[in-house]
Design an enzyme around this catalytic site. Structure first.
Site, mmCIF file in Angstrom:
data_model
loop_
_atom_site.group_PDB
_atom_site.id
_atom_site.type_symbol
_atom_site.label_atom_id
_atom_site.label_comp_id
_atom_site.label_asym_id
_atom_site.label_seq_id
_atom_site.Cartn_x
_atom_site.Cartn_y
_atom_site.Cartn_z
ATOM 1 N N SER A 46 10.765 -15.725 -41.053
ATOM 2 C CA SER A 46 11.516 -15.129 -39.948
ATOM 3 C C SER A 46 10.948 -15.510 -38.587
ATOM 4 O O SER A 46 9.742 -15.351 -38.341
ATOM 5 C CB SER A 46 11.466 -13.608 -40.105
ATOM 6 O OG SER A 46 11.686 -12.956 -38.876
ATOM 7 N N GLY A 47 11.808 -15.966 -37.704
ATOM 8 C CA GLY A 47 11.365 -16.260 -36.346
ATOM 9 C C GLY A 47 10.870 -15.014 -35.639
ATOM 10 O O GLY A 47 9.833 -15.043 -34.955
ATOM 11 N N LEU A 48 11.598 -13.920 -35.825
ATOM 12 C CA LEU A 48 11.184 -12.659 -35.201
ATOM 13 C C LEU A 48 9.814 -12.231 -35.708
ATOM 14 O O LEU A 48 8.930 -11.861 -34.930
ATOM 15 C CB LEU A 48 12.232 -11.563 -35.490
ATOM 16 C CG LEU A 48 11.823 -10.150 -35.064
ATOM 17 C CD1 LEU A 48 11.617 -10.052 -33.557
ATOM 18 C CD2 LEU A 48 12.861 -9.122 -35.531
ATOM 19 N N ASP A 58 10.580 -13.032 -29.543
ATOM 20 C CA ASP A 58 11.454 -13.914 -30.333
ATOM 21 C C ASP A 58 12.441 -14.606 -29.397
ATOM 22 O O ASP A 58 13.642 -14.369 -29.423
ATOM 23 C CB ASP A 58 12.180 -13.075 -31.396
ATOM 24 C CG ASP A 58 13.004 -13.940 -32.339
ATOM 25 O OD1 ASP A 58 12.773 -15.154 -32.407
ATOM 26 O OD2 ASP A 58 13.906 -13.369 -32.999
ATOM 27 N N ASP A 85 13.587 -19.956 -40.720
ATOM 28 C CA ASP A 85 14.403 -19.650 -39.561
ATOM 29 C C ASP A 85 14.064 -20.681 -38.480
ATOM 30 O O ASP A 85 13.040 -20.576 -37.815
ATOM 31 C CB ASP A 85 14.052 -18.230 -39.094
ATOM 32 C CG ASP A 85 14.835 -17.794 -37.879
ATOM 33 O OD1 ASP A 85 15.646 -18.592 -37.371
ATOM 34 O OD2 ASP A 85 14.623 -16.645 -37.453
ATOM 35 N N ASP A 87 15.593 -21.155 -35.762
ATOM 36 C CA ASP A 87 16.210 -20.755 -34.490
ATOM 37 C C ASP A 87 17.367 -21.714 -34.172
ATOM 38 O O ASP A 87 18.137 -22.043 -35.046
ATOM 39 C CB ASP A 87 15.163 -20.703 -33.365
ATOM 40 C CG ASP A 87 14.200 -19.539 -33.550
ATOM 41 O OD1 ASP A 87 14.595 -18.539 -34.163
ATOM 42 O OD2 ASP A 87 13.053 -19.631 -33.085
ATOM 43 N N GLU A 114 20.861 -21.742 -35.952
ATOM 44 C CA GLU A 114 21.885 -20.885 -35.363
ATOM 45 C C GLU A 114 22.537 -21.574 -34.175
ATOM 46 O O GLU A 114 21.883 -22.353 -33.466
ATOM 47 C CB GLU A 114 21.284 -19.529 -34.956
ATOM 48 C CG GLU A 114 20.244 -19.595 -33.851
ATOM 49 C CD GLU A 114 19.390 -18.331 -33.773
ATOM 50 O OE1 GLU A 114 18.800 -17.922 -34.786
ATOM 51 O OE2 GLU A 114 19.320 -17.745 -32.664
ATOM 52 N N LYS A 120 16.454 -19.604 -27.390
ATOM 53 C CA LYS A 120 17.316 -18.548 -27.927
ATOM 54 C C LYS A 120 16.691 -17.191 -27.616
ATOM 55 O O LYS A 120 15.534 -17.103 -27.169
ATOM 56 C CB LYS A 120 17.529 -18.720 -29.435
ATOM 57 C CG LYS A 120 16.289 -18.800 -30.328
ATOM 58 C CD LYS A 120 15.478 -17.503 -30.522
ATOM 59 C CE LYS A 120 16.172 -16.369 -31.195
ATOM 60 N NZ LYS A 120 16.404 -16.492 -32.625
ATOM 61 N N ASN A 122 16.446 -13.188 -29.509
ATOM 62 C CA ASN A 122 16.743 -12.438 -30.731
ATOM 63 C C ASN A 122 18.124 -11.793 -30.644
ATOM 64 O O ASN A 122 18.503 -11.257 -29.601
ATOM 65 C CB ASN A 122 15.669 -11.370 -30.968
ATOM 66 C CG ASN A 122 15.913 -10.610 -32.266
ATOM 67 O OD1 ASN A 122 16.586 -9.587 -32.282
ATOM 68 N ND2 ASN A 122 15.390 -11.127 -33.351
ATOM 69 N N SER A 123 18.850 -11.836 -31.725
ATOM 70 C CA SER A 123 20.258 -11.420 -31.747
ATOM 71 C C SER A 123 20.469 -9.944 -31.430
ATOM 72 O O SER A 123 21.586 -9.536 -31.103
ATOM 73 C CB SER A 123 20.860 -11.730 -33.111
ATOM 74 O OG SER A 123 20.757 -13.103 -33.389
ATOM 75 N N ARG A 156 24.004 -20.940 -39.216
ATOM 76 C CA ARG A 156 24.125 -19.525 -38.849
ATOM 77 C C ARG A 156 25.091 -19.369 -37.687
ATOM 78 O O ARG A 156 24.936 -20.001 -36.635
ATOM 79 C CB ARG A 156 22.745 -18.987 -38.487
ATOM 80 C CG ARG A 156 22.751 -17.654 -37.761
ATOM 81 C CD ARG A 156 21.360 -17.083 -37.790
ATOM 82 N NE ARG A 156 21.140 -16.088 -36.760
ATOM 83 C CZ ARG A 156 19.994 -15.454 -36.584
ATOM 84 N NH1 ARG A 156 18.968 -15.728 -37.369
ATOM 85 N NH2 ARG A 156 19.849 -14.575 -35.616
ATOM 86 N N HIS A 187 26.141 -13.519 -38.994
ATOM 87 C CA HIS A 187 25.275 -12.446 -38.505
ATOM 88 C C HIS A 187 26.089 -11.407 -37.737
ATOM 89 O O HIS A 187 27.109 -11.738 -37.124
ATOM 90 C CB HIS A 187 24.173 -13.022 -37.614
ATOM 91 C CG HIS A 187 22.949 -12.166 -37.553
ATOM 92 N ND1 HIS A 187 22.695 -11.148 -38.439
ATOM 93 C CD2 HIS A 187 21.879 -12.184 -36.712
ATOM 94 C CE1 HIS A 187 21.543 -10.575 -38.143
ATOM 95 N NE2 HIS A 187 21.027 -11.181 -37.095
#
Ligand code: SPV
Ligand code: MG
Length: 292
Positions: A46-48, A58, A85, A87, A114, A120, A122-123, A156, A187
């Site tokens: 996970s990037g986060l 992130d 991930d 990103d 993504e 980027k 975080n979503s 993604r 997502h």
């Protein structure tokens, strides 16, 4: 029904499996080893979580080589296939294919890209999520597929995160499938799974669907099984568990000026040595060190 399916050896097997499969987040060698011990068949780098464990946000604050170094430790410590991930690919098609090739060299089995720009965010943070141009992002996917054809490539779609509707998401999914993606990750930041399930219905199995139910965690997994979703990523729970456990332990040791009361609540040293296979080293010493 919990299937004891031993046919899943690779990330490709897992993504293409007819059963609902699960991928667990890890963010370093230790959390990867813990997830492997729990029985997971694959990991989400996970990037986060990796950013957080390094003390970064992130938002592409960690460099791509820092990410690659962590993934290598996860692969070595767990022996599991890893979906990384990636990103938004750290730039254009060229950065994305460099990243993917290096990840493969260092032990990763798949990369998820993504459709946003660099850097980027975080979503789940803020509302400034600008989508990449479809053709330009498709070029990133094609470059990765050409460069590492045997790596699993997950595209993604951030359309729902960025405030667009299902039509935009489906159009992008179609373009990314044409560009060579092996699966699509749709997502959502909603607290229910309605838009994810509707996307999956309209997508009608053109490629496997991967989801990240961090915000709609209350939906039972039976709903995903019935919808024909391929893979669920539990995306950040080792990292969040670590924060909670470390905070409790730090707080107690600070307040009590003693480690006596926490001893029973932390992993034993034997546990640490077992997890990281000190027994293997000891057996190797017997074989390879001179006997006096
Ligand atoms: C991650 O785990 O870094 C992800 C999933 O990309 S999310 O944080 O939900 O965007
Ligand atoms: Mg991420």
């Amino acid at each position: 029904i919990v299937s004891l399916d031993t046919s899943i050896q690779t990330l490709t097997d897992l993504i293409q499996s007819q059963n609902l499969e699960f991928i667990m987040e890890a963010h370093d060698g230790l959390s990867a080893a813990v997830a492997a011990q729990a029985g997971f068949k694959a990991l989400w780098a996970s990037g986060l979580s990796i950013s957080s464990s390094l003390g970064y946000r992130d938002a592409n604050e960690a460099s791509w080589t820092q990410m690659v170094d962590v993934v290598e430790r996860m692969a070595d410590a767990s022996g599991l296939p890893i979906l990384v991930d990636g990103d938004s690919g750290f730039g254009n098609f060229n950065n994305a294919r460099l990243l993917a090739a290096k990840l493969q060299q260092r032990g990763a089995s798949g990369v998820c890209l993504e459709d946003k720009g660099f850097p980027k965010m975080n979503s789940f943070v803020g509302n400034r999520h600008l989508l990449a141009d479809v053709d330009e992002f498709s070029g990133r996917l094609r470059a990765v597929k050409d460069s590492v054809p045997d790596m699993v490539l997950v595209a993604r779609i951030e359309a729902l995160i960025a405030g667009y509707g299902l039509d935009e998401a489906l159009e992008r999914a179609t373009a990314y499938a044409d560009a060579g993606a092996d699966a699509v990750l749709i997502h959502s930041r909603k607290s229910d799974a309605a838009e994810i399930l509707e996307f999956t219905r309209q997508w009608a199995g053109k490629l496997p669907v991967v989801i990240v139910p961090t915000k709609y965690y209350k939906t039972p997994v039976s709903a995903y099984r019935e919808a024909g979703i391929s893979t669920v990523i539990w995306a950040n729970h080792n990292m969040r568990a670590a924060i909670a456990a470390m905070r409790t332990t730090c707080g107690r040791i600070f307040a009590e000026e003693s480690i006596a009361s926490v001893e029973g609540d932390v992993a034993t040293l034997e546990d640490v040595f077992g997890l990281l296979r000190y027994d293997e080293l000891s057996a190797a010493e017997d074989r390879y060190l001179p006997k006096h």
